[in-house]
Design an enzyme around this catalytic site. Structure first.
Site, PDB file in Angstrom:
ATOM      1  N   TYR A 132      -9.010  -7.510   1.640  1.00 34.72           N
ATOM      2  CA  TYR A 132      -9.115  -6.187   1.021  1.00 34.72           C
ATOM      3  C   TYR A 132      -8.534  -6.288  -0.388  1.00 34.72           C
ATOM      4  O   TYR A 132      -7.465  -6.876  -0.579  1.00 34.72           O
ATOM      5  CB  TYR A 132      -8.345  -5.178   1.869  1.00 34.72           C
ATOM      6  CG  TYR A 132      -8.289  -3.805   1.250  1.00 34.72           C
ATOM      7  CD1 TYR A 132      -9.414  -2.978   1.270  1.00 34.72           C
ATOM      8  CD2 TYR A 132      -7.146  -3.338   0.641  1.00 34.72           C
ATOM      9  CE1 TYR A 132      -9.379  -1.725   0.687  1.00 34.72           C
ATOM     10  CE2 TYR A 132      -7.096  -2.078   0.060  1.00 34.72           C
ATOM     11  CZ  TYR A 132      -8.221  -1.285   0.089  1.00 34.72           C
ATOM     12  OH  TYR A 132      -8.177  -0.045  -0.485  1.00 34.72           O
ATOM     13  N   LYS A 159      -8.481   5.034   7.692  1.00 35.98           N
ATOM     14  CA  LYS A 159      -9.827   4.677   8.121  1.00 35.98           C
ATOM     15  C   LYS A 159     -10.054   5.148   9.569  1.00 35.98           C
ATOM     16  O   LYS A 159      -9.963   6.332   9.826  1.00 35.98           O
ATOM     17  CB  LYS A 159     -10.037   3.178   7.931  1.00 35.98           C
ATOM     18  CG  LYS A 159      -9.491   2.634   6.584  1.00 35.98           C
ATOM     19  CD  LYS A 159     -10.216   3.181   5.359  1.00 35.98           C
ATOM     20  CE  LYS A 159      -9.505   2.872   4.041  1.00 35.98           C
ATOM     21  NZ  LYS A 159      -9.159   1.474   3.804  1.00 35.98           N
ATOM     22  N   ASP A 197      -4.529  -7.638   9.721  1.00 35.28           N
ATOM     23  CA  ASP A 197      -4.918  -6.303   9.265  1.00 35.28           C
ATOM     24  C   ASP A 197      -6.074  -5.870  10.165  1.00 35.28           C
ATOM     25  O   ASP A 197      -7.193  -6.365  10.050  1.00 35.28           O
ATOM     26  CB  ASP A 197      -5.342  -6.372   7.792  1.00 35.28           C
ATOM     27  CG  ASP A 197      -5.789  -5.011   7.246  1.00 35.28           C
ATOM     28  OD1 ASP A 197      -6.125  -4.119   8.052  1.00 35.28           O
ATOM     29  OD2 ASP A 197      -5.828  -4.853   6.017  1.00 35.28           O
ATOM     30  N   ARG A 234      13.419  10.886   6.057  1.00 33.86           N
ATOM     31  CA  ARG A 234      12.979   9.547   5.645  1.00 33.86           C
ATOM     32  C   ARG A 234      13.306   8.549   6.751  1.00 33.86           C
ATOM     33  O   ARG A 234      12.534   7.662   7.064  1.00 33.86           O
ATOM     34  CB  ARG A 234      13.627   9.113   4.318  1.00 33.86           C
ATOM     35  CG  ARG A 234      13.345   7.638   3.997  1.00 33.86           C
ATOM     36  CD  ARG A 234      13.597   7.215   2.547  1.00 33.86           C
ATOM     37  NE  ARG A 234      14.722   7.861   1.930  1.00 33.86           N
ATOM     38  CZ  ARG A 234      16.015   7.590   2.201  1.00 33.86           C
ATOM     39  NH1 ARG A 234      16.321   6.672   3.095  1.00 33.86           N
ATOM     40  NH2 ARG A 234      16.977   8.251   1.607  1.00 33.86           N
TER      41      ARG A 234
HETATM   42  C1  LIG Z   1      -8.204   0.740   3.024  1.00 41.69           C
HETATM   43  C2  LIG Z   1      -7.700  -0.577   3.478  1.00 41.69           C
HETATM   44  C3  LIG Z   1      -6.395  -0.994   3.179  1.00 41.69           C
HETATM   45  C4  LIG Z   1      -5.450  -0.179   2.316  1.00 41.69           C
HETATM   46  O1  LIG Z   1      -5.086   1.009   2.916  1.00 41.69           O
HETATM   47  P1  LIG Z   1      -4.705   2.355   2.093  1.00 41.69           P
HETATM   48  O2  LIG Z   1      -4.501   3.337   3.183  1.00 41.69           O
HETATM   49  O3  LIG Z   1      -5.846   2.657   1.184  1.00 41.69           O
HETATM   50  O4  LIG Z   1      -3.465   2.031   1.332  1.00 41.69           O
HETATM   51  C5  LIG Z   1      -5.977  -2.221   3.673  1.00 41.69           C
HETATM   52  N1  LIG Z   1      -6.783  -2.999   4.398  1.00 41.69           N
HETATM   53  C6  LIG Z   1      -8.052  -2.642   4.687  1.00 41.69           C
HETATM   54  C7  LIG Z   1      -8.898  -3.565   5.500  1.00 41.69           C
HETATM   55  C8  LIG Z   1      -8.550  -1.428   4.238  1.00 41.69           C
HETATM   56  O5  LIG Z   1      -9.816  -1.096   4.514  1.00 41.69           O
END
Ligand SMILES: *Cc1c(COP(=O)(O)O)cnc(C)c1O
Length: 398
Positions: free
Chosen positions: A110, A208, A183, A57
């Site tokens: 998001y 992603k 983000d 961890r």
């Molecule tokens: C998918 C996504 C998230 C969240 O991420 P997870 O891996 O699903 O927890 C946050 N911000 C954006 C822009 C996303 O596309």
């Protein structure tokens, strides 16, 4: 070559993607960082940790490699890998904010991020105001002097591909004594490096583009060098402490998958961008389409800013249909190569209806999206096939 070791940093993006944070395995010479599928480590006498590894961890060599690599790709000081994008965001928020603090949150955040602010954080006494981040005056108005400690930005946004000016928002945030957190999921570090234009912290859903193959859920956080906002100079240490204390770390295999994905990120983002441009060309000239949202279009309101802060415009495209919501829903079911599904950023093309799928939870709020909107995650298949697939669906139904 590890970013964290402070040694000479390779300059090219792909060179960093393939080497930063990674050395051939010391024991065997394996050229790829192994999956250290292990929870604990032999100590050479009590406290005699080899390479600092004590318990997975706290740190695991596969995760350390990914953390060094993503930090190098974003040009940051330290990287942290999490079990999901939201786990990373939650860790940043709870590490850095305190009851009574206020955050400015994008009007098209998001959905999961918005839910964190709107439910989890409010119960911890952290308040937020929603503002369109592309409108600097609106952001200025949303800032509460002395209380706003963070501006949260996504650019491009989901699903309308809005653009926010990172450099201008960084100045605005810093003047207000707040951090700018970006983000960077939609752009990926290949197309956009927010820290280089003034942001303080970057977050990713590595699920992603970073992972890129729709085979892993993960998150990353990169804290920039030399944070000057008063009270946040130790931001990286606080995120590190909370990553270990809250424990939402990326596992070894997931870390390895994301690390492998990053090696081809540059190639993939070029192809995603090429293909998206071809798809946009079709959509912009198709009689069934009433609007196309893509920052690469000269008519896009954020085009100039996007050109300044992005290398290219990426693989996400959304568009609206003249015939309205019911037909938009049907079109989503009529493509063959574009698979109906949520998520984005994988090698395969996806299509979805935001109002009834990814953004269904924000119906009736300030974040509601148009019903006639379709979102595409344009993959890296052959562009001709993708264009033909969309064209047949639109010709038939649009
Ligand atoms: C998918 C996504 C998230 C969240 O991420 P997870 O891996 O699903 O927890 C946050 N911000 C954006 C822009 C996303 O596309």
């Amino acid at each position: 070559m590890s970013e964290q070791s402070g040694s000479v940093e390779p300059t090219g993006f792909s060179t960093r993607a393939i080497h930063a944070g990674q050395e051939p395995d010391a024991a065997t010479g394996a050229v790829i960082t192994p999956i250290y599928q292990v929870s604990t480590y032999k100590q050479d006498g009590i406290g005699g940790f080899r390479g600092g590894y004590e318990y997975s961890r706290s740190a695991n060599p596969t995760r350390t490699a990914l953390e060094g690599c993503i930090a190098a790709l974003e040009g940051g000081d330290r990287g942290f890998a999490f079990s999901s994008g939201l786990a990373g965001q939650d860790t940043v928020l709870r590490a850095l904010l305190r009851p009574g603090d206020h955050v400015v949150v994008p009007s098209d955040a998001y959905g999961g991020t918005y839910r964190l602010f709107n439910t989890v954080l409010t119960s911890w006494g952290v308040e937020h105001t929603i503002a369109p981040m592309g409108d600097l005056d609106a952001v200025r108005t949303a800032v509460r002097p002395g209380r706003t400690r963070m501006l949260w930005v996504e650019t491009p946004t989901n699903p309308l591909l809005g653009i926010a000016d990172i450099a201008a928002l960084a100045v605005l945030a810093h003047d207000a004594g707040a951090l700018l957190v970006v983000d960077n999921t939609f752009a990926s570090p290949y197309l956009q490096q927010p820290l280089s234009v003034g942001a303080d912290i970057v977050t990713h859903s590595t699920t992603k583009y970073c992972g890129g193959h729709s085979d892993v859920v993960g998150g990353a956080v990169v804290v920039g060098r030399d944070i000057v906002v008063p009270g946040f100079e130790d931001a990286a240490d606080r995120v590190a402490f909370h990553q270990n204390s809250m424990g939402a770390v990326a596992g070894p295999f997931d870390s390895w998958l994301v690390l492998r994905g990053l090696k081809t990120l540059a190639l993939r983002m070029e192809k995603h961008s090429d293909n998206a441009e071809r798809v946009v060309e079709l959509l912009a000239s198709h009689p069934a389409v009433s609007a196309v949202h893509y920052p690469g279009l000269e008519t896009h309101p954020g085009h100039e800013v996007a050109r300044r802060q992005m290398k290219r415009f990426g693989g996400m495209v959304s568009f609206q249909l003249k015939a309205g919501e019911d037909v938009a829903v049907k079109v989503c079911g009529e493509t063959e190569l574009f698979t109906l599904g949520e998520s984005l950023g994988g090698v395969e093309s996806l299509i979805e209806h935001p109002a009834r799928m990814t953004h269904a939870s924000v119906a009736g709020t300030e974040l509601e999206v148009p019903g006639d909107l379709i979102r595409l995650s344009v993959g890296i298949e052959d562009a001709d096939d993708l264009v033909a697939d969309l064209k047949q669906a639109l010709d038939r139904l649009g």
